[in-house]
Design an enzyme around this catalytic site. Structure first.
Site, PDB file in Angstrom:
ATOM      1  CE  LYS A  76     -41.504 -85.228  -8.589  1.00  0.00           C
ATOM      2  NZ  LYS A  76     -41.333 -84.136  -7.622  1.00  0.00           N
ATOM      3  CG  ASP A  97     -43.598 -81.865  -5.916  1.00  0.00           C
ATOM      4  OD1 ASP A  97     -43.676 -82.517  -4.859  1.00  0.00           O
ATOM      5  OD2 ASP A  97     -43.247 -82.375  -7.003  1.00  0.00           O
TER       6      ASP A  97
END
Ligand code: NAP
Length: 276
Positions: free
Chosen positions: A66, A102
């Site tokens: 990420k 997220d």
């Protein structure tokens, strides 16, 4: 031509994302397919070049890539840059744009599943790792009154507060947070404590929990941690990690297709898979 989407990470084999996305593509009549791409850490740049060269329409990014994908993208949304992690890439006619769904996915799941407004709420986030970062910065975009952080390594909580908003946030050790528990309307566990196989472990004692509040755990394996069960027994309304998983996926799906998928259906598929 069928569009290609996917997930890059290492490992990716156990991901439930193909299940959610492929079902949503079929149900919405979108000619597309979501695949898993296992990418070793030293291959991240090559993988992003591959997305570009092959015209892959969009990818999700998972652990450990990420933060690593960021330098290879053409543009990174401000919130994702602040979080320091991208979990969704949109291929906009050859321009790769990175987002983080997220944290926003967590907040949307909290509001919708718990049917709660975060305005003026006092929130405690336990943990200061990757999951906590996205959640903390997304909570800062709400009208919550306080968003405090407690972590085993207090320095990491302190750093997060310094990057975030020190006027609305304080940081504590886990022991200090245990003493202050009754101050909070919403308590969120973002640590891995209680996750399979260490299912007996709990992130902090709920002895001083105020009944009627919300206790949320982003762990989804097991679906209901021992800590959540205890919170429920002490009179809290509880939320498990399935919602965050589904809503981050739904927000990515929306960025790619412009359509909002049936989140209840996605949730049902994920729950069935987790039960198996
Ligand atoms: P991470 O970056 O490694 O952070 C781990 C966090 O847990 C840190 O705050 C760490 O504290 C704390 N921790 C670990 N072991 C501990 C222990 N024995 N005692 C006290 N604290 C401990 O991990 P992450 O990526 O944030 O993931 C954390 C959890 O969230 C995992 O269970 C993951 O599966 C789950 N998750 C769920 C979703 C979802 O969609 N539902 C999304 C992301 C993550 P220190 O800083 O002191 O090490």
């Amino acid at each position: 031509m069928e569009k290609v989407y996917g997930l890059i990470g290492f490992p990716v084999e156990h991901s439930l994302s193909p299940l959610m996305h492929n079902d949503a593509f079929v149900r919405l009549g979108i000619p597309a397919r979501y695949h898993l791409f296992s990418v070793e850490p030293e291959q991240v740049g090559a993988a992003i070049a591959g997305v570009r060269a092959l015209g892959i329409a969009g990818v999700n990014v998972t652990i450990p890539h990420k933060p690593a994908v960021i330098p290879f993208l053409d543009e990174v949304d401000e919130q994702a840059r602040r979080i320091g992690a991208v979990n969704t890439i949109v291929n906009d006619n050859g321009r790769l744009v990175g987002y983080n769904t997220d944290g926003p996915g967590y907040v949307k799941a909290l509001e919708e599943e718990m049917d709660v407004s975060l305005d003026d709420r006092r929130i405690l986030v336990i943990g200061a790792g990757g999951g906590a970062r996205g959640i903390y910065f997304s909570l800062l975009s709400t009208a919550a009154e306080r968003i405090d952080i407690a972590n085993r390594t207090v320095e990491k909580a302190e750093r997060l507060v310094r990057e975030g908003d020190a006027r609305r946030s304080a940081y504590f050790s886990l022991a200090e947070a245990e003493k202050r528990l009754a101050e909070y309307d919403i308590i969120i566990n973002t640590t891995s404590v209680g996750m399979h196989p260490h299912v007996e472990a709990q992130p902090l004692s709920l002895e001083r929990l105020r009944p009627g509040g919300i206790v949320s755990d982003i762990i989804y394996n097991p679906m209901e941690t021992k800590w959540l069960n205890e919170a429920k027994a002490r009179g809290a309304r509880v939320q498990n990690g399935v919602g965050m998983l589904v809503y981050q996926g739904a927000l990515a799906f929306e960025k790619w297709t412009g359509q909002w998928p049936d989140v209840n259906r996605m949730k049902q598929l994920v729950i069935e898979a987790l039960r198996r």
